[in-house]
Design a protein around this motif. Structure first.
Motif, PDB file in Angstrom:
ATOM      1  N   SER A   7      27.699 -12.061 -11.055  1.00 49.64           N
ATOM      2  CA  SER A   7      28.947 -12.798 -11.234  1.00 49.64           C
ATOM      3  C   SER A   7      30.151 -11.878 -11.244  1.00 49.64           C
ATOM      4  N   LEU A   8      29.968 -10.647 -11.735  1.00 51.14           N
ATOM      5  CA  LEU A   8      31.080  -9.706 -11.751  1.00 51.14           C
ATOM      6  C   LEU A   8      31.487  -9.294 -10.340  1.00 51.14           C
ATOM      7  N   SER A   9      30.543  -9.349  -9.406  1.00 50.35           N
ATOM      8  CA  SER A   9      30.863  -9.005  -8.023  1.00 50.35           C
ATOM      9  C   SER A   9      31.780 -10.046  -7.401  1.00 50.35           C
ATOM     10  N   GLY A  10      31.606 -11.294  -7.811  1.00 48.68           N
ATOM     11  CA  GLY A  10      32.388 -12.372  -7.231  1.00 48.68           C
ATOM     12  C   GLY A  10      31.764 -12.862  -5.934  1.00 48.68           C
ATOM     13  N   ALA A  11      31.944 -14.146  -5.649  1.00 48.49           N
ATOM     14  CA  ALA A  11      31.343 -14.738  -4.453  1.00 48.49           C
ATOM     15  C   ALA A  11      31.820 -14.058  -3.182  1.00 48.49           C
ATOM     16  N   GLU A  12      33.054 -13.535  -3.206  1.00 50.50           N
ATOM     17  CA  GLU A  12      33.605 -12.920  -1.997  1.00 50.50           C
ATOM     18  C   GLU A  12      32.911 -11.610  -1.642  1.00 50.50           C
ATOM     19  N   ASN A  13      32.161 -11.028  -2.558  1.00 50.04           N
ATOM     20  CA  ASN A  13      31.451  -9.778  -2.283  1.00 50.04           C
ATOM     21  C   ASN A  13      29.958  -9.981  -2.068  1.00 50.04           C
ATOM     22  N   MET A  14      29.529 -11.233  -1.994  1.00 48.12           N
ATOM     23  CA  MET A  14      28.115 -11.516  -1.770  1.00 48.12           C
ATOM     24  C   MET A  14      27.865 -11.768  -0.293  1.00 48.12           C
ATOM     25  N   LEU A  15      26.784 -11.222   0.216  1.00 50.06           N
ATOM     26  CA  LEU A  15      26.357 -11.460   1.594  1.00 50.06           C
ATOM     27  C   LEU A  15      25.045 -12.236   1.554  1.00 50.06           C
ATOM     28  N   PHE A  16      25.129 -13.521   1.849  1.00 48.45           N
ATOM     29  CA  PHE A  16      23.944 -14.382   1.887  1.00 48.45           C
ATOM     30  C   PHE A  16      23.304 -14.187   3.263  1.00 48.45           C
ATOM     31  N   LEU A  58      10.304 -12.480  15.742  1.00 48.52           N
ATOM     32  CA  LEU A  58       9.186 -12.829  16.630  1.00 48.52           C
ATOM     33  C   LEU A  58       7.830 -12.664  15.958  1.00 48.52           C
ATOM     34  N   GLY A  59       7.806 -12.254  14.713  1.00 51.84           N
ATOM     35  CA  GLY A  59       6.550 -12.062  13.995  1.00 51.84           C
ATOM     36  C   GLY A  59       6.813 -11.398  12.666  1.00 51.84           C
ATOM     37  N   LEU A  60       5.756 -10.920  12.023  1.00 53.64           N
ATOM     38  CA  LEU A  60       5.883 -10.379  10.677  1.00 53.64           C
ATOM     39  C   LEU A  60       6.223  -8.899  10.638  1.00 53.64           C
ATOM     40  N   SER A  61       5.914  -8.155  11.699  1.00 60.54           N
ATOM     41  CA  SER A  61       6.222  -6.722  11.692  1.00 60.54           C
ATOM     42  C   SER A  61       6.153  -6.159  13.109  1.00 60.54           C
ATOM     43  N   ASP A  62       6.903  -5.080  13.304  1.00 56.06           N
ATOM     44  CA  ASP A  62       6.867  -4.324  14.569  1.00 56.06           C
ATOM     45  C   ASP A  62       7.189  -5.179  15.785  1.00 56.06           C
ATOM     46  N   VAL A  63       8.045  -6.159  15.613  1.00 57.56           N
ATOM     47  CA  VAL A  63       8.530  -6.993  16.720  1.00 57.56           C
ATOM     48  C   VAL A  63      10.035  -7.181  16.545  1.00 57.56           C
ATOM     49  N   PRO A  64      10.738  -7.589  17.584  1.00 57.44           N
ATOM     50  CA  PRO A  64      12.196  -7.735  17.468  1.00 57.44           C
ATOM     51  C   PRO A  64      12.632  -8.912  16.600  1.00 57.44           C
ATOM     52  N   LEU A  65      13.875  -8.813  16.179  1.00 55.09           N
ATOM     53  CA  LEU A  65      14.554  -9.937  15.569  1.00 55.09           C
ATOM     54  C   LEU A  65      14.904 -10.963  16.644  1.00 55.09           C
ATOM     55  N   ILE A  66      15.146 -12.187  16.222  1.00 57.35           N
ATOM     56  CA  ILE A  66      15.663 -13.230  17.107  1.00 57.35           C
ATOM     57  C   ILE A  66      17.100 -13.577  16.729  1.00 57.35           C
ATOM     58  N   LEU A  67      17.333 -13.644  15.420  1.00 57.73           N
ATOM     59  CA  LEU A  67      18.603 -14.162  14.913  1.00 57.73           C
ATOM     60  C   LEU A  67      18.849 -13.592  13.519  1.00 57.73           C
ATOM     61  N   ILE A  68      20.090 -13.211  13.248  1.00 59.58           N
ATOM     62  CA  ILE A  68      20.487 -12.773  11.909  1.00 59.58           C
ATOM     63  C   ILE A  68      21.627 -13.661  11.446  1.00 59.58           C
ATOM     64  N   GLY A  69      21.429 -14.340  10.335  1.00 62.25           N
ATOM     65  CA  GLY A  69      22.487 -15.160   9.754  1.00 62.25           C
ATOM     66  C   GLY A  69      23.025 -14.496   8.505  1.00 62.25           C
ATOM     67  N   VAL A  70      24.341 -14.384   8.412  1.00 59.90           N
ATOM     68  CA  VAL A  70      24.961 -13.775   7.238  1.00 59.90           C
ATOM     69  C   VAL A  70      26.236 -14.539   6.905  1.00 59.90           C
ATOM     70  N   ALA A  71      26.406 -14.844   5.630  1.00 61.00           N
ATOM     71  CA  ALA A  71      27.564 -15.611   5.190  1.00 61.00           C
ATOM     72  C   ALA A  71      28.248 -14.902   4.038  1.00 61.00           C
ATOM     73  N   GLU A  72      29.583 -14.989   4.039  1.00 64.70           N
ATOM     74  CA  GLU A  72      30.396 -14.401   2.985  1.00 64.70           C
ATOM     75  C   GLU A  72      31.130 -15.510   2.249  1.00 64.70           C
TER      76      GLU A  72
END
Length: 319
Positions: A138-147, A153-167
């Motif tokens: 809470s001391l960080s404030g919502a504006e400093n949180m990265l959700f 493509l799988g559990l390990s050793d494969v590429p990402l497909i999509l990264i979602g990040v919200a501030e």
């Protein structure tokens, strides 16, 4: 032709392939090509109106100041004895001959709101999932949180497909979703994600300590990207289990959505089918199978903010 798509990923995929057969990514709302120093990817930008509750600074300070076990050398028995002798808070402890100096040091960090230093201090006494870390966010404030949430493509050793990040912002969340139109765009998507990081950010994930963050680090190593990720991290899976495991069938993200917020997703692609849907898009060029992946990721990120807000409300009601 009608399809029964509920609990039938193959029927859902076929429906989407027909619905979007003449459409392209450019026909989808809120998306555009993004150029980075590592190449290009596709980025969707959306905003979600949402009030993110946080605890007052007074509440956080009271909770931390009453926990004498934050001082090295004080365990359960020692704390109980100290409180029997009138040392009920860190402020009382300032005059103690053995514990006064560290108590003063910790109180100074609390007064200065040095979240990074306080997080490091807590980590020497407690696990990363300790309730004090939730309060401290809470001391960080919502504006400093990265959700943050990823699709892969799988559990390990494969590429990402999509990264979602919200501030967090004044009235909710501003979300960026970095999509790989082609697996060659992984470096660009990672670079887009890293552009959000500042030293005071706190990552907020669901099982991200075990999966999302290690996966991103692995893909960064694969591409020789050396920028470190922040160490401050709230994994809401642990706090959700602590708060609701005795009240709900399980603490999966979509179970929490259903029982806590009344949300039931329609035409959602199960996580286990995300790689298959993405590969169908790559093989056919039809964006239909991408649509539920993007929406699934977006809803996951929004749910993180809702859960954190509710956890703070629950903490505020505790004595």
């Amino acid at each position: 032709m009608a399809y029964e798509v509920e609990d039938n990923p193959q029927a859902l995929k076929q429906k989407l392939l027909e619905e979007y057969q003449d459409k392209s990514l450019e026909d989808m709302k809120y998306g555009e090509e993004l150029e980075t120093s590592r190449g290009s990817c596709y980025c969707f930008t959306t905003h979600e109106k949402l009030e993110i509750e946080t605890l007052t600074e007074k509440k956080v300070n009271e909770c931390m100041a009453s926990d004498l076990k934050l001082i090295k050398g004080i365990g359960e028995a020692k704390e109980r004895k100290l409180k029997e002798n009138g040392y009920n808070s860190l402020d009382d402890l300032k005059e103690h001959p053995s514990y006064g100096a560290p108590a003063c040091e910790l109180l100074e960090k609390l007064e200065s709101r040095d979240v990074c230093a306080l997080t490091d201090w807590i980590s020497t006494r407690y696990s990363a999932s300790h309730p004090l870390n939730l309060l401290l966010s809470s001391l960080s404030g919502a504006e400093n949180m990265l959700f943050m949430d990823i699709e892969t493509l799988g559990l390990s050793d494969v590429p990402l497909i999509l990264i979602g990040v919200a501030e967090g912002d004044g009235d909710g969340l501003t979300m960026k979703q970095y999509l790989l139109r082609d697996l060659k765009e992984e470096k660009a998507a990672l670079e887009g994600f890293l552009s959000h990081q500042e030293k005071d950010n706190v990552y907020v994930t669901f099982n991200g300590r075990s999966f999302d963050v290690p996966f991103i680090k692995s893909r960064m190593r694969f591409h020789h990207m050396e920028k470190p990720l922040n160490s401050q991290h709230l994994d809401l899976l642990y706090y959700s289990r602590r708060q609701w495991s005795n009240q709900l069938p399980n603490c999966r993200l979509q179970t929490l959505e259903k029982y806590l917020f009344g949300v039931e997703r329609e035409d959602d692609v199960p996580s286990s089918h995300v790689p298959e849907f993405y590969l169908t898009y790559r093989e056919t060029g039809n964006i239909g199978p991408l649509v539920p992946i993007i929406e699934h990721n977006r809803e996951d990120v929004v749910t993180l903010a809702r859960i954190l807000s509710l956890l703070h409300q629950c903490a505020d009601q505790e004595d």
